[in-house]
Write an enzyme that holds these catalytic residues in place. Structure first.
Site, PDB file in Angstrom:
ATOM      1  N   LYS A  79      17.127  41.002 -22.622  1.00  0.00           N
ATOM      2  CA  LYS A  79      16.483  40.881 -23.938  1.00  0.00           C
ATOM      3  C   LYS A  79      16.801  42.070 -24.847  1.00  0.00           C
ATOM      4  O   LYS A  79      17.134  41.895 -26.026  1.00  0.00           O
ATOM      5  CB  LYS A  79      14.963  40.763 -23.771  1.00  0.00           C
ATOM      6  CG  LYS A  79      14.491  39.506 -23.067  1.00  0.00           C
ATOM      7  CD  LYS A  79      12.975  39.428 -23.029  1.00  0.00           C
ATOM      8  CE  LYS A  79      12.326  40.502 -22.162  1.00  0.00           C
ATOM      9  NZ  LYS A  79      12.606  40.320 -20.733  1.00  0.00           N
ATOM     10  N   THR A  80      16.676  43.272 -24.305  1.00  0.00           N
ATOM     11  CA  THR A  80      16.845  44.458 -25.144  1.00  0.00           C
ATOM     12  C   THR A  80      18.286  44.592 -25.622  1.00  0.00           C
ATOM     13  O   THR A  80      18.538  44.843 -26.811  1.00  0.00           O
ATOM     14  CB  THR A  80      16.409  45.716 -24.377  1.00  0.00           C
ATOM     15  OG1 THR A  80      15.039  45.582 -23.995  1.00  0.00           O
ATOM     16  CG2 THR A  80      16.578  46.949 -25.224  1.00  0.00           C
ATOM     17  N   GLU A 123      12.644  41.380 -29.983  1.00  0.00           N
ATOM     18  CA  GLU A 123      12.628  41.136 -28.539  1.00  0.00           C
ATOM     19  C   GLU A 123      11.246  40.590 -28.188  1.00  0.00           C
ATOM     20  O   GLU A 123      10.234  41.258 -28.416  1.00  0.00           O
ATOM     21  CB  GLU A 123      12.903  42.426 -27.782  1.00  0.00           C
ATOM     22  CG  GLU A 123      12.794  42.275 -26.277  1.00  0.00           C
ATOM     23  CD  GLU A 123      13.064  43.579 -25.533  1.00  0.00           C
ATOM     24  OE1 GLU A 123      12.730  43.635 -24.331  1.00  0.00           O
ATOM     25  OE2 GLU A 123      13.594  44.525 -26.150  1.00  0.00           O
TER      26      GLU A 123
END
Length: 449
Positions: A79-80, A123
């Site tokens: 995600k990051t 995110e």
């Protein structure tokens, strides 16, 4: 305090060391909390006694996504990195996005940015089920696996939470799904027909996805690949961070940018210029004998495998130092953790990082993991140290020339990486120094409608 709180203080924020009731003034409009804040927190209790509205951080994120063109990145892994890549792409398209990310982007010097443009790149963390309340115009889901069992009963509930998030999308929304992830197939099958019609897939060459990354060339410092959209090439792309998992991360951002009709040549330049996120295979420093110390946030067996596979591209010996994060995760995935270190040459464990959990509520302990890992790796050195000091002394006394020493985990294991190279966490190394990011120079840009 840390570099982020110091920067916030410089910009006028009031930073309090520690939690105390007197930190909460009676004239506050709101108090924002995360799931990690317990009901016994003195500041939370003070807000409640003063009648100050208390809202969860997901409510703030929901507002941002609802009042802008929201682009959300969610799933178990990546995600990051994916949201950071997207952020760089949107900035380089001169779209001035608002950014909310879980990790600091060295090119921005921050993990958040207040923009004046139409888009918010966020995110979206699935860990505490708060994503059930969120909605965004575009959702990217890279993968789904069993995790965060302190908030979920199992994979089925994780899929159901993600399903609710997808169904919250507006009618003109778009969902980008990794075709190669089996659990996302299950998610897709459970979607309502109208939600399925808004899905676009991405994957590697044999996936039959809408967007395919073909002819990938994995290198020590990054990857090169071509992308097809429904069989037609949309360009050659290069990303400056290594590993197959990062091809997937980049591919999802390419698909998103293409759907928004961005300038794809400029997208390619943004990806090539990207320099990673803190704690994602981050070089911290070096030791004698060309030994490199790398810090990584991986805290799930699949993430550990991806990190070690990336390290193996360097053609060096690998020492993996792992701090398990949460007793619930360690207990639920114990066997998988023990099998995750196949590509490491030396394996070192330290105590489980409890986070908000109480060890006495679980049967698992670090010795359980050490024992099973030794059984799974009978020919390898598998060690345990209760303190970082012992690990430092062992590594310094047993250096392997050209070794990659990886500190892996989501707890305070990052402090160990800096102790190993003699750089206290409060000091920035050259690799960590803040860089104020300037958008790439370009002469033309496609207007987004």
């Amino acid at each position: 305090t840390n570099t982020l709180t110091a920067e916030l203080s410089h910009q006028g924020a009031q930073i309090y060391p520690g939690h105390a009731q007197q930190n909460i003034a009676s004239d506050l409009d709101y108090v924002v909390v995360s799931t990690a804040i317990s009901p016994e927190n003195p500041e939370l209790q003070a807000a409640q006694s003063l009648g100050i509205p208390v809202i969860h951080r997901s409510e703030v994120l929901r507002y941002l996504l609802a009042t802008t063109r929201g682009v959300s990145v969610t799933g178990t892994h990546g995600k990051t990195t994916t949201s950071a890549l997207l952020s760089m792409i949107f900035i380089d398209q001169d779209l001035d996005p608002t950014i909310v990310i879980g990790g600091e982007i060295p090119q921005l010097g921050t993990n958040a940015r207040s923009g004046n443009g139409a888009f918010t790149v966020a995110e979206v963390d699935e860990s505490d089920q708060s994503l059930r309340k969120l909605s965004s115009e575009i959702a990217i889901i890279n993968n789904l696996e069993v995790d965060h069992l302190d908030h979920y009963q199992g994979l089925d509930e994780i899929i159901e939470a993600m399903l609710e998030f997808v169904h919250n999308q507006p009618s003109h929304g778009l969902t980008l799904l990794n075709q190669d992830d089996p659990n996302l197939h299950v998610l897709y099958e459970r979607m309502r027909p109208e939600a399925q019609q808004k899905c676009v897939s991405f994957g590697l060459a044999d996936s039959q996805a809408d967007y395919q990354a073909i002819n990938p060339q994995l290198q020590m410092t990054g990857s090169h690949f071509e992308v097809l959209y429904k069989g037609q090439s949309i360009g050659q792309f290069e990303i400056g961070i290594p590993g197959t998992h990062n091809i997937y991360n980049a591919l999802s951002t390419i698909a998103c940018a293409h759907q928004l009709e961005f300038d794809m040549a400029l997208v390619a330049r943004s990806l090539k210029a990207y320099r990673g996120v803190k704690r994602r295979f981050q070089l911290i420093g070096e030791l004698p004998g060309d030994v490199k110390v790398i810090d990584d946030y991986g805290h799930h067996p699949s993430e550990i495998r991806a990190t070690l596979s990336t390290a193996r591209l360097q053609n060096r010996p690998i020492t993996a130092i792992f701090q398990p994060h949460r007793y619930s995760r360690t207990e639920a995935l114990l066997e998988d953790f023990a099998q995750a270190f196949e590509q490491a040459d030396r394996i070192i464990f330290t105590d489980i990082y409890a986070a908000s959990e109480k060890p006495e509520n679980f049967t698992v302990n670090i010795q359980s993991l050490v024992h099973l890992t030794r059984l799974a790796n009978p020919q390898k050195t598998v060690l345990y140290f209760s303190e970082f000091k012992g690990i430092c002394e062992y590594i310094h006394s047993n250096l392997i020339p050209r070794d990659l020493v990886l500190t892996i985990g989501a707890g305070n294991i990052t402090d160990l990486s800096r102790q190993l190279v003699g750089k206290p966490r409060g000091l920035k190394s050259d690799q960590e120094s803040k860089v104020l990011y300037a958008p790439l120079n370009h002469s033309s840009q496609r207007q987004v409608v």
